[in-house]
Design an enzyme around this catalytic site. Structure first.
Site, PDB file in Angstrom:
ATOM      1  N   HIS A  32       0.846  -1.184   0.000  1.00  0.00           N
ATOM      2  CA  HIS A  32       0.000   0.000   0.000  1.00  0.00           C
ATOM      3  C   HIS A  32       0.884   1.237   0.000  1.00  0.00           C
ATOM      4  O   HIS A  32       1.902   1.282   0.684  1.00  0.00           O
ATOM      5  CB  HIS A  32      -0.896   0.002   1.246  1.00  0.00           C
ATOM      6  CG  HIS A  32      -1.473   1.342   1.589  1.00  0.00           C
ATOM      7  ND1 HIS A  32      -1.005   2.100   2.646  1.00  0.00           N
ATOM      8  CD2 HIS A  32      -2.469   2.065   1.011  1.00  0.00           C
ATOM      9  CE1 HIS A  32      -1.699   3.225   2.719  1.00  0.00           C
ATOM     10  NE2 HIS A  32      -2.586   3.230   1.743  1.00  0.00           N
TER      11      HIS A  32
ATOM     12  N   HIS B  43      12.183  -1.766   4.423  1.00  0.00           N
ATOM     13  CA  HIS B  43      12.365  -0.781   5.494  1.00  0.00           C
ATOM     14  C   HIS B  43      13.591   0.092   5.254  1.00  0.00           C
ATOM     15  O   HIS B  43      13.574   1.289   5.579  1.00  0.00           O
ATOM     16  CB  HIS B  43      12.460  -1.494   6.843  1.00  0.00           C
ATOM     17  CG  HIS B  43      11.125  -1.892   7.390  1.00  0.00           C
ATOM     18  ND1 HIS B  43      10.336  -1.049   8.121  1.00  0.00           N
ATOM     19  CD2 HIS B  43      10.439  -3.060   7.291  1.00  0.00           C
ATOM     20  CE1 HIS B  43       9.218  -1.673   8.463  1.00  0.00           C
ATOM     21  NE2 HIS B  43       9.259  -2.900   7.975  1.00  0.00           N
TER      22      HIS B  43
END
Length: 299
Positions: free
Chosen positions: A105, A144
């Site tokens: 997303h 990340h």
């Protein structure tokens, strides 16, 4: 060029770049569906269903106006609720067919709240987060690390704060579990100034493709069977629950009279629910819970 036009040009360009790159990966084209909103504004929904790689995916741009800003958009600023508004952004959700490829997303958005006799109040928001069905440490670290790279030029503790914010936001409180492995999330960003906030938002948008496409390409040809698809459908149920129960973006879109088909394109096409089901200990499915859905600091 005024600031609103600058933001619009970036968002529309970002949508075009993301759609073009995903079409290269998938081999099929997105359906491009322009729409208008009777209350003011409109957008362009780019949706793919039954692609070679993406079972369902949407990359949407909207630019809408309204007479009353709903409370879902002003959670941190309730005094702005009810003001007229202008909102624009890019929102995407991608659901690959292969269970080893994660759902993802991204959202980047800009809002202005207006009141007669007062200066407009503006802010940016957005972020990206990853929802794997089978966990891979190298995927989590890459995603990340790229999120951190997006924020690094702006110094300070942006990544630590936005990573924590993401973990706390994308959390199914009724399940007491994270939706996925997080990423970054921010809202109500208006300091120190417009240029800094806009540049940070642009950096997040620009880092989406390098954060996600390598993971998609890594797993798009991984062999799988019906048990993996079954677990994927079960875990997709958590995605549906979050989007319909907790997500402020979904609520804002529906409460502000947005286009329902474009808002709900985030939902996966095949989903399953089971009563009080848990994976067998020591299986790859169990590892998702024990090693990945734990709010870990990956970088």
């Amino acid at each position: 060029m005024d600031t609103t036009q600058q933001v619009k040009e970036f968002f529309t360009g970002l949508q075009q770049r993301i759609v073009a790159r995903l079409e290269e990966v998938d081999g099929k084209c997105f359906r491009r569906d322009p729409w208008e909103r009777p209350e003011g504004g409109g957008g362009l929904s780019c949706v793919m269903e039954e692609g070679n790689v993406l079972e369902r995916g949407g990359v949407n741009y909207s630019h809408v106006f309204g007479g009353g800003l709903p409370a879902s958009a002003t959670a941190a600023r309730p005094e702005l609720s009810g003001r007229s508004f202008e909102a624009m952004g890019v929102s995407l959700v991608l659901h690959p067919r292969n269970p080893y490829a994660p759902t993802v997303h991204l959202n980047v958005r800009y809002l202005e709240a207006h009141k007669e006799g007062a200066e407009p109040v503006w802010w940016f928001g957005g972020g990206m987060d990853l929802t794997p069905y089978y966990g891979f440490e190298e995927d989590a670290i890459h995603f990340h690390r790229t999120c951190k790279d997006a924020l690094q030029p702006f110094g300070g503790d942006h990544h630590a704060r936005f990573k924590k914010w993401c973990d706390e936001y994308f959390y199914l409180r009724h399940r007491k579990e994270p939706r996925g492995i997080g990423g970054i999330f921010f809202d109500d960003l208006s300091k120190p100034d417009f240029d800094t906030c806009f540049n940070l938002t642009k950096s997040v948008g620009d880092h989406f493709l390098p954060a996600y496409v390598p993971l998609l390409e890594r797993h798009l040809n991984t062999p799988y069977g019906e048990p993996e698809r079954d677990f994927q459908a079960y875990r997709r149920g958590r995605y549906v629950e979050f989007n319909l129960v907790w997500d402020r973006g979904t609520l804002f879109g529906l409460q502000s009279g947005g286009r329902t088909e474009s808002i709900l394109m985030s939902l996966p096409p095949i989903v399953k629910w089971r009563y009080d089901w848990k994976p067998e200990a020591g299986t790859p499915e169990d590892k998702l819970y024990t090693d990945f859905l734990i709010g870990k600091d990956w970088v």
